[in-house]
Each structure stands twice: as structure tokens, then as C-alpha cells.
Design a protein around this motif. Structure first.
Motif, short mmCIF file in Angstrom:
data_model
loop_
_atom_site.label_atom_id
_atom_site.label_comp_id
_atom_site.label_asym_id
_atom_site.label_seq_id
_atom_site.Cartn_x
_atom_site.Cartn_y
_atom_site.Cartn_z
N LEU A 103 38.39 39.69 49.97
CA LEU A 103 38.04 40.53 48.82
C LEU A 103 38.30 42.00 49.15
N SER A 104 37.98 42.38 50.40
CA SER A 104 38.20 43.79 50.74
C SER A 104 39.70 44.10 50.82
N MET A 105 40.50 43.07 51.19
CA MET A 105 41.96 43.26 51.18
C MET A 105 42.46 43.44 49.76
N GLN B 85 40.80 44.53 47.31
CA GLN B 85 40.35 45.86 46.92
C GLN B 85 41.32 46.93 47.46
#
Lengths: 128, 944
Positions: B767-769, B771
């Protein structure tokens, strides 16, 4: 060493092995008004810290691939360079007791505003 | 096409059906043990359906069922019936392709099953009653993995164990109940009626026993018929069979011809001339022995004075006559001769003898007489004043005694008188003096010798008691190991014959509770005793008791009260049976159930081991119990914890195989090790000192095997030498197996938690990727607001996953979800959150998180959270309408008046589609602020 001479902004060491996150976090550090020095491994990070005296803040990802360092690196930095401020990120929040004193933890995915605010808080006092 | 049909013999095999029938399990309610197994099977084999299927003659019925819509099917639809014939697992990787099942209605129609793996449920006797199976709706060309196959087999064995345990429990319970009830009621009835009989008989028979003790028979003779009603003792004295009625001639014929003139006859009775008090000799009918009979009689006359009957008593006075004869000759006899006579008499009821030489007024008594009355034996031999003798007589009886003596001397002949005398112990006893006054030819009284007979009433009663008691004893003690007698208030144990079960008493004891009953059990025992005393009824209790060998066992103890004449309890007579084997079997069964219940709820290996060990140790009376996990690679056993009796040290920790001595090899091959005494057993003799040092004298080690490898060792230690029964070993085995299953479950859960953690880690990294990519991609867009909104939504979603992770993505507590999402953008003190605890389904968790995130974003931008004063109330509840609806409300107050939004972006649409996409969203914009209400069926919101 040229940077040292010309750079007026506070300098933040960013330790991150994932290129996309490296880009995203670099942007946040610059948004906070700081210059970024990037390290993709813990070994490189330690070399940089040993070589440079102008770094006051370290942003480190605890989920570094192929290395169990994470919190150990954070503890080592706190041990060898006590004044260094630590901003840590990771997918899973570690036990509070394991985060070095004054250390700040940010969950993934990133709350941009929160990270920017943390960096500003550490670099705004005592500068210049 | 060749279709392999199942051997019909196997489905309808009468032995198999009988075995299934014996379980009495068909159509019974669900039981958690079986439910647990199918849930584990489902999880371990990752299949949507798992069943415990029992194949009856006409159907298959599911004792446990997850994921299958029906509780039974006909045999046409059964796949399990094919498993009956299988030696091992039956695995059909594609049911649609297998000729046996291709046309099965469950394959061709709903629910379209495609994969089957079943472990046959093979009982100890070999019969197969069904299968534990897992079913999938997609074919599995690879079947099950090696581990899954093993797991399914192991779980199948557990099902058989459960079935068999269930059956033996039911049977034991029914048998124990039936047996106990029958025994109790029969014995209680018999005991009560016998106790009544005894009390009646004691008073009724007192006279008879008195007769017997005094050797007195009674009779009544009808003169007209010459028929005699005689007492039992009468018959005994004459040596004829006991019967109530005899002809007088029967007894007359027994009288010696020499004495025929003395006895009465028809004529002498009729005219009333028969001598009333006489003594004559008879030949006793049964043994022909010569006996002296003293007969006393009274006539009963009618109004006219004619004798109609004669009644009276008879007594065998042979011994007295012998003594009298001896005494008569004894004046010259040496002391030892007398003593010989004395010895001969010592066994009977005769207390002592006297002789009164009337001319010299010298009264001599023998030693026994003197001792009984506390008189000086020397004086007794030489002569003692009569006054001194009379002084020991009860004051009330003295006058009567004097009169009787005077009468006897005047009249001469036989003399008998009963009175009370004080014995050396200070108490008065009833005695009978029996003598005869001999007179010279001229009628001068010469001597008055006699014997004293003990007719103490107590003694007669005691005799009665003893006689009745022996019958009662036979009745109560049928099947009992021990018998006992207690004082009326149970304070004193008068006697206990343990017969090896309990320790015998050496003397009456007031401290019997200390000897037999554990302090912890005393209140219960005392309560039952007091109740029995209160009721004057049968005491009956099953309680723990210290056995002859010092260990505690169980007894069924039963006692009946024996009553005195006046209805007071004379004493209690009881019997105690050893019911230890039944009780311990029951305790073991109950313990197995408890172990199962407790292990199911425990989440850590030490907790599991400690709980199981404690139960086993208590049931077996062991001083230490535990379980070790075997690490084959390191050749070591890890004992996470153990249960120890007070004063016994723990052996928890790492143990090397070498520490186990030579018997580790037995364990590795799956053989249990039982050692009664480590000093005597060849396997441990060498290392006995080491074992004794840690309090091990006897032990059981039970191996737990998986796939032929030793994976665990259950152990029981005792600090004293003892043998273990096969039942005890089986019990330890059963518990060890359950512990291993529970340990495997905990390990599997830990593994699952680890996987969940790793998955969550990766998800959030990803998810942070996403983002980061979005941020970089849209970096050059001038309006960064949508990028930030996107980023915030990702974070809200991630928070929802955090909460879901807590329960392996099965459910999330609604309070946690709400608080985590709301706190992302604003301090929680700006919210008022009210609602019941609900476990949200995963879908509802994600939906609610995004919904609340959008509502909060709007409130921060335009609504109640845009200033410092506003607040938001978030509330939810479940409405009890037909389909149970979850209602969620959002109410903003204290902010600027709400405005209907003009733009309809993603956020607005997220709000409009509401909870889990139901679109049941009521939004209102008033001057007070923004209000919203969302509704959704509970079935979609709450986790099942």
C-alpha cells in the motif's frame, strides 16, 4: 564536501532500500525544508555517518530487505551518535520499549503531513 | 464401462451395523468434540466442507458438519460408503471423473462436489462405521499433501476415540446407575426390615435367650388330650426335633424306668396328685445321653377344681447334680480335684459353687465364686460368714433371699432363687442360685450345696444380638469387604474387620476418623452419619477411605441401627465394599472429558501441559506428571512445564535422550514404559539413585507417535513404589494423545499468526508503494489535494486491515475500527461514540472504514470539525426487525450550518452508497449541522 560548504538547509540521512519509497520520502524531507542524503544499505548509512558531521536527523525504514538490522541499526546510531534524532517507519509498529529514546515511529502507508511535521520539529530548533 | 460397486456386504455387514448401533449416536445433538475435529480437518486440509459421516444401513448421517447444507443423505448420494472398504484414506481427486461417483446426485447437481478425501473410522474391533471426510467443490488433481493426509488420519483416530469414549461413558453410567439402584434398594429394603426384625426379636426373644442361657424349657400339658405345647429349649433339653406340639408319652418314654415313679402320669395329673417339683433322669432322645431334668409345675384347674392343664418349666441340671455329687464326696477330696471340676465348668454359665455345712454353719465357696464377688479366696475355702455373702446382694433382694433360704432348709430338696448381687466391678448382676438341701433320715438339714448361674439380662440380650447379628452380617456383608460396629452416636468404633480392604481395629477406638477418613471428607461423612442417627435409618454413603495399605480408595459404606427394647439404638452394624475400581474408572472417564474441555480453551503449550498433567496426577494419585516435546534432531526432550505435588521439585526443562537410560529405545519404537520400582527394574537399576534423587520411584512413560516418529512423551511419576493397571496406562495414553493434538493445534495457530503477520507486513508495504507511485506519478499536477485525499484513503484502508489482523481477518470489533479511523484526522475527544459491541465482517470493516474516513474528511473541511467547538456523535445499534438491521448515525453539531455539496466526487459517492453498498443512506443538511443515517442487514455487517 562541497555540499557542506554551500548547503544551508538542515541535512537528513534517509536509509531506504525501496526506490519508490526512497523517492516519496525524499520528497517529504525536502518539503520539510531539508536536504537529503540517501543510503540504500545500513553499511553505507554508517559510513556516511562516520564521514560527515553535519547530519542531525536520520529517517530509517525498519523493513530493510536482507538485513535483520532495523531496530538494531536505530539502537546503534543512538549509541554511537547520541544527539542524532531518529524517525523510523515500518509496516508493523514495534514494541514501544524497543524504540530508542526520542525516536518517532510512522506507520505505513505514510501520513505525509505527520512525517513532514516530525522532520520540521527535529530540525527547527538549534539550527544555524 | 466397468463400474466398481462397493461390496454391499460392507455397507450392510451386520457386525458393522451392530457396532454402529451400539454407539447409539445417530440423530443425537452436536457435540463440541466432534465439531472441533471437523473444524480442524477443514482448516488443515483447506477444504470448504468437513464431515463426520456415519454410514447406516439406509443412509449416512453426519455427527459433525461444517460447510455442508444437510445433516444426512441417502446412500445413493454417499461417497463415504466407498471409504468403508478402504484400508487407508479414500481420496477421489475428481468425483466427476471417477466411475464410482460420476453419477452421484451431489456431483451432478447441487452442491456440485468435486473432490473427496475420507479417513475410515475403524473401531478397535476392526469394524468401520463411517468416515471423517473433507470435500471440495473443485477437483484437486494433487489430492492431499503428505501432511494433510497424516492429519486427516490422526483426526480420524480421534473421532474413533471420541466415539468409543462416548459409548463407554454412557454404558458405565447406565450400568453403575442400574446396579447401584438395584443394590441400594434391595439392601436398603432388606436392611430396614431386618433391623425391624432384629429390634422386635431382641425384646421378643429376650425371654427365649434367657431361657437358653439358663437352660430353661417351658411346657403346657392339656390333661384331657395329654398333648404338650413345648418351647424350643424344652425340645432341646429332651433332644427331640423342635416342634410346638408333642404327646406327653414321647417324653415319659424317655424317663429312666428307675425314676418312672417320680414323674407324672395321666392318672397322677388327672387327680392332681403329681409331684410339682421333681428331678428325674432321662435318656436324651438324640444322643442317648443320661441327663438330670428338674421340673417345676403348676396345675390349672376349672371352676369345679378339676385339673385341666399342667404347665411349668424344665431345666437340665445334670452339671449341677454332678457338681453336687462331686461336692458331696468332696469333703475328703484334695483341692486339685475340685479345681479340675471347676475347669470343667468354667466354660458354662456357672459362676461358682458353694457348700453350706449346716450343722457347723460353715459356708465355703470356690475361687471363681470368691473372685466374682471380690471375696478373699482363702476365707472362702475356710469358711465365710453368710452375712458377708448377703452383704453383696442388692438391698431390695436381701429379704426375699433370706426367706427363700429358710424355706428351702425347712422343706429340703431343690432350691432355686434369682437375685441381684454386686460383683467386684461394683455393678449389680442378675444371678440364679441353684442348690439342694440334703437332709438326714430324720429330716435334719445337713448340707446345702449349690451353683451360681449367670443370668445377667445383658448377657442374654447380647446373645440375642449376636445371633441376629450373624444373620444380618450375612445379609449386609454379601459382596462387602469389611464389616464394622459403631456406638449409637458413632463416636466409638467398636470393631472393624477389614478383610484386607481396610485396616482391622485392635481395640474400640474414638479416633477412627483419623484412621480411615481424610480430613477433607469428614464434613460429608459426618453429615451423612448425623442424618442416619436422626432418622434412625440406614446410613449409606460412598466416600473415600484410607485402605489397609495406607492409600486412599473408595468405599460404599452402609450401616443399619440395631435397637434396644425401648427403641433406642443399641449400636450400628455396617459393611463397607470396595468400589475403588469403579470410582477410579469413572474418575478417569470424567477426567478425559475435563481434559478435552480444558485443552480446547487453552492457547499456550505450558498451559496445556500443566492443565492436563494436574488432572492426570490427581486421578492417578501421582506426585508428578507432565509432557515433553521431542526434538528428534537434537535427541532431546523439552518439558515445558509439569505438575508437582507439594514438596516435589519440577523437572521442567531440556532433557537429553541419554538421561532416560536404556528405555528411551522402547519409547522411540512406540512402546510405553511402566516401572514399578526403579531400584528393581533392570532398565533403571543403574540410574536408580539419580531417579530417586528427583523423587521418582515408580513411573509411566507414554510415547506419542506421529508418522512413526516419537514426537512427545507423557510421563507420570510416583515417589513410592506402585503398580499401574492397563486401564491406568490406557488413560495416560489417551491424555497424552489429546495433549499432542492440542500442542499441534497451538503450533498451527502460532504458524498461522506468523503468516498473518507477514501477510499484513507485505500488504502495508505494498500500500505504501502504491501511495509512493501515485505521489510520484501525479507530482507535476498543480492541485495536490486529490493526491492527498487518495493517500488518506489508503491509510484508512490500511487501518481497517490492522484491526482485522487481530482476529486473522475473520472479524473486527466495531469500536476499534471506528476509533482507529476517526483518530486519523481529529482527536477522539471531538467525537461521542455510542454503540454495542459488534464483530464486523471483513467486508463491513473495510466499507465502514472508508465511509467514516470520508465523513471525517468532510467534517474537517466544512463541518463540525472545521472549528474548535464542534462535535460529532457516532452511534449505532441493531434493530430487531425481520432481518435485523444495523443502523449507523452520524450527527454533527456546533459547526457552521451544513450546505448541500455541489460537487459529486468519489468521497460523496462513497457516502451515498452507504454501508456495505446498500445505498440506504439518509443525508440531511440543516442549520444545526450535517446528519446521516445508514442501514444495512445485520447478516452482511456482522461476522458469522
Amino acid at each position: 564536501m562541497t555540499i557542506e560548504g554551500t548547503e544551508r538547509r538542515p541535512i537528513v540521512l534517509l536509509i531506504e532500500d525501496e526506490p519508490i519509497l526512497m523517492m516519496a520520502l525524499s520528497d517529504l524531507i525536502e518539503e520539510a525544508g531539508c536536504a537529503v542524503v540517501e543510503a540504500t544499505t545500513t553499511v553505507k548509512a554508517i559510513r556516511i555517518l562516520e564521514a560527515r558531521m553535519d547530519i542531525r536527523v536520520v529517517v530509517a525504514d525498519l523493513d530493510m530487505r536482507g538485513s535483520a538490522m532495523g531496530l538494531k541499526l536505530a539502537a546503534l546510531i543512538r549509541d554511537r551518535w547520541p544527539p542524532m534524532e531518529l524517525i523510523l517507519t515500518g509496516a508493523v509498529k514495534p514494541e514501544l520499549a524497543n524504540i530508542p529514546a526520542r525516536g518517532v515511529f510512522h506507520d505505513k502507508p505514510f501520513n505525509h503531513a505527520g512525517i513532514v511535521e516530525s522532520i520540521r520539529a527535529f530540525t527547527s530548533n538549534g539550527q544555524l | 464401462m466397468q463400474i466398481r460397486l462397493p461390496d454391499p456386504f460392507l455397507v450392510s455387514d451386520p457386525a458393522r451395523l451392530a457396532a454402529l448401533d451400539a454407539f447409539d449416536v445417530l440423530d443425537t445433538p452436536t457435540e463440541s468434540g466432534f465439531d472441533d475435529v471437523v473444524r480442524l480437518a477443514m482448516r488443515l486440509c483447506a477444504a470448504p466442507v468437513a464431515l463426520v459421516s456415519l454410514v447406516a444401513a439406509d443412509r449416512q448421517w453426519f455427527k459433525a458438519n461444517v460447510g455442508f447444507p444437510r445433516c444426512e443423505t441417502d446412500l445413493e448420494s454417499s461417497v463415504c460408503k466407498f471409504a468403508l472398504a478402504e484400508p487407508d484414506l479414500l481420496i477421489i481427486s475428481d468425483l466427476a471423473a471417477d466411475p464410482r461417483t460420476a453419477s452421484n446426485p451431489l456431483v451432478t447437481g447441487e452442491p456440485h462436489i468435486r473432490f473427496y478425501a475420507g479417513a475410515p473410522l475403524r473401531l478397535t474391533g476392526g469394524a468401520v462405521v463411517g468416515s471423517l471426510c473433507v470435500i471440495d467443490t473443485v477437483p484437486r488433481p494433487a489430492g492431499l499433501t503428505l501432511e494433510q493426509s497424516d492429519d486427516l488420519r490422526a483426526l480420524g483416530r480421534q473421532v474413533v476415540l471420541l466415539l468409543e469414549a462416548r459409548r463407554s461413558m454412557a454404558r458405565d453410567r447406565a450400568e453403575a446407575l442400574e446396579k447401584g439402584e438395584a443394590q441400594a434398594s434391595a439392601l436398603a429394603r432388606a436392611a430396614v426390615s431386618e433391623a425391624q426384625n432384629v429390634s422386635l426379636r431382641i425384646s421378643d426373644q429376650r425371654s427365649r435367650f434367657a431361657q437358653e442361657a439358663g437352660g430353661v424349657g417351658t411346657y403346657e400339658l392339656a390333661v384331657a388330650s395329654s398333648m404338650m405345647q413345648v418351647s424350643t429349649e424344652f425340645c432341646r433339653l429332651y433332644g427331640v426335633p423342635v416342634a410346638p406340639l408333642y404327646s406327653a408319652a414321647t417324653f415319659e418314654a424317655l424317663v429312666l424306668p428307675e425314676d418312672a415313679g417320680v414323674r407324672s402320669s395321666d392318672a397322677s395329673r388327672e387327680d392332681g396328685s403329681a409331684v410339682l417339683d421333681i428331678e428325674y433322669r432321662i435318656r436324651r432322645a438324640d444322643d442317648g445321653e443320661l441327663r438330670w431334668i428338674a421340673r417345676r409345675a403348676t396345675f390349672m384347674r376349672d371352676e369345679s377344681g378339676a385339673v385341666v392343664a399342667m404347665f411349668g418349666t424344665v431345666r437340665d441340671v445334670t452339671e449341677r447334680r454332678a457338681v453336687q455329687d462331686a461336692l458331696r464326696a468332696s469333703e475328703a477330696l484334695a483341692q486339685e480335684n475340685i479345681q479340675r471340676v471347676q475347669l470343667a465348668l468354667a466354660a458354662g454359665a456357672i459362676i461358682g459353687t458353694w457348700n453350706w455345712d449346716i450343722p457347723s454353719d460353715c459356708f465355703t465357696i470356690d475361687e471363681a465364686f470368691a473372685q466374682t464377688f471380690g471375696l478373699d479366696p482363702v476365707l472362702g475355702r475356710e469358711g465365710i460368714p453368710l452375712a458377708q455373702i448377703v452383704a453383696t446382694v442388692h438391698p431390695d433382694d436381701q429379704a426375699g433371699l433370706s426367706a427363700a433360704i429358710t424355706t428351702a432348709i425347712l422343706r429340703g430338696g431343690a432350691y432355686a432363687h434369682q437375685y441381684r448381687v454386686r460383683r467386684a466391678d461394683g455393678r449389680y448382676y442378675w444371678i440364679e442360685a441353684n442348690g439342694r438341701v440334703d437332709r438326714a433320715e430324720d429330716g435334719t438339714p445337713l448340707s446345702f450345696p449349690g451353683v451360681l448361674l449367670d443370668i445377667e439380662e445383658r448377657r442374654a440380650a447380647q446373645a440375642a444380638l449376636t445371633a441376629s447379628e450373624s444373620r444380618l452380617r450375612a445379609l449386609v456383608t454379601a459382596g462387602a469387604q469389611s464389616v464394622y460396629r459403631m456406638s449409637p452416636d458413632w463416636q466409638e468404633m467398636r470393631q472393624l474387620d477389614g478383610h484386607g480392604f481396610l485396616a482391622d481395629t485392635v481395640a474400640p477406638s474414638m479416633r477412627w476418623l483419623d484412621s480411615y477418613i481424610d480430613p477433607a471428607d469428614r464434613p460429608e461423612v459426618m453429615a451423612a452419619i448425623e442424618d442416619a442417627i436422626q432418622r434412625k435409618g440406614t446410613f449409606e454413603l460412598e466416600h473415600r477411605v484410607r485402605r489397609a495399605d495406607g492409600s486412599f480408595g473408595w468405599t460404599l459404606s452402609r450401616a443399619v441401627p440395631l435397637f434396644e427394647e425401648h427403641g433406642e439404638i443399641a449400636e450400628w452394624f455396617g459393611a463397607a465394599s470396595d468400589v475403588t475400581p469403579r470410582r477410579t474408572a469413572e474418575a478417569r472417564q470424567a477426567a478425559l472429558v475435563t481434559v478435552g474441555d480444558q485443552l480446547r480453551d487453552l492457547g499456550s503449550i505450558p498451559d496445556i501441559v500443566h492443565a492436563a498433567a494436574g488432572i492426570v496426577a490427581q486421578v492417578l494419585g501421582a506426585t508428578r506428571a507432565g509432557y515433553g516435546l521431542v526434538d528428534a534432531a537434537r535427541a532431546s526432550v523439552d518439558v515445558p512445564t509439569d505438575w508437582c505435588a507439594p514438596g516435589i521439585a519440577s523437572v521442567a526443562g531440556q532433557h537429553d535422550f541419554r538421561d532416560y537410560g536404556s528405555y528411551i529405545e522402547d519409547l522411540r519404537h512406540g512402546a510405553a514404559v511402566l516401572i514399578e520400582d526403579v531400584e528393581r527394574d533392570p532398565r533403571t537399576r543403574e540410574s536408580a539413585a539419580t531417579l530417586l534423587a528427583i523423587g521418582v520411584r515408580a513411573l509411566i512413560n507414554v510415547p506419542v507417535m506421529e508418522r512413526g516418529r516419537l514426537v512427545g512423551i507423557g510421563f507420570i511419576h510416583s515417589d513410592r513404589s506402585r503398580a499401574f493397571s492397563t486401564e491406568e496406562l490406557a488413560f495416560v495414553r489417551a491424555v497424552a494423545d489429546r495433549v499432542q493434538v492440542a500442542v499441534a493445534r497451538v503450533q498451527a495457530e502460532a504458524q498461522q499468526a506468523l503468516l498473518n503477520g507477514e501477510l499484513s507486513h507485505r500488504l502495508k508495504n505494498t500500500l505504501s508503494m502504491v501511495q509512493g507511485i501515485a505521489g510520484q506519478t501525479l507530482r507535476s499536477v498543480p492541485d495536490q489535494a486529490p493526491v492527498q485525499a487518495f493517500s488518506q484513503r489508503l491509510i484508512a484502508l490500511s487501518r481497517a486491515h490492522d484491526v482485522l489482523l487481530q482476529d486473522s481477518w475473520a472479524a473486527a470489533p466495531i469500536h476499534s475500527v471506528v476509533e482507529r479511523v476517526l483518530s486519523l484526522q481529529s482527536p477522539l475527544d471531538r467525537f461521542r461514540i455510542v454503540g454495542p459491541n459488534l464483530a464486523l465482517s471483513p467486508q463491513a470493516t473495510l466499507s465502514l472504514s472508508l465511509l467514516l474516513h470520508e465523513l471525517t474528511t468532510n467534517a474537517v473541511k466544512y463541518g463540525a470539525l472545521s472549528n474548535e467547538a464542534g462535535t460529532v456523535s457516532v452511534a449505532w445499534w441493531v434493530e430487531d426487525d425481520e432481518e435485523r438491521t444495523v443502523v449507523l448515525t452520524w450527527q454533527e453539531r456546533g459547526g457552521p450550518p451544513a450546505q448541500v455539496p455541489t460537487r459529486h466526487g468519489f468521497g460523496a459517492r462513497l457516502i451515498q452508497i452507504g454501508l456495505v453498498g446498500t445505498r440506504e443512506a439518509q443525508l440531511s443538511y440543516t442549520t444545526l449541522g450535517f446528519d446521516a443515517e445508514f442501514r444495512a442487514p445485520s447478516s452482511q455487517v456482522v461476522a458469522s
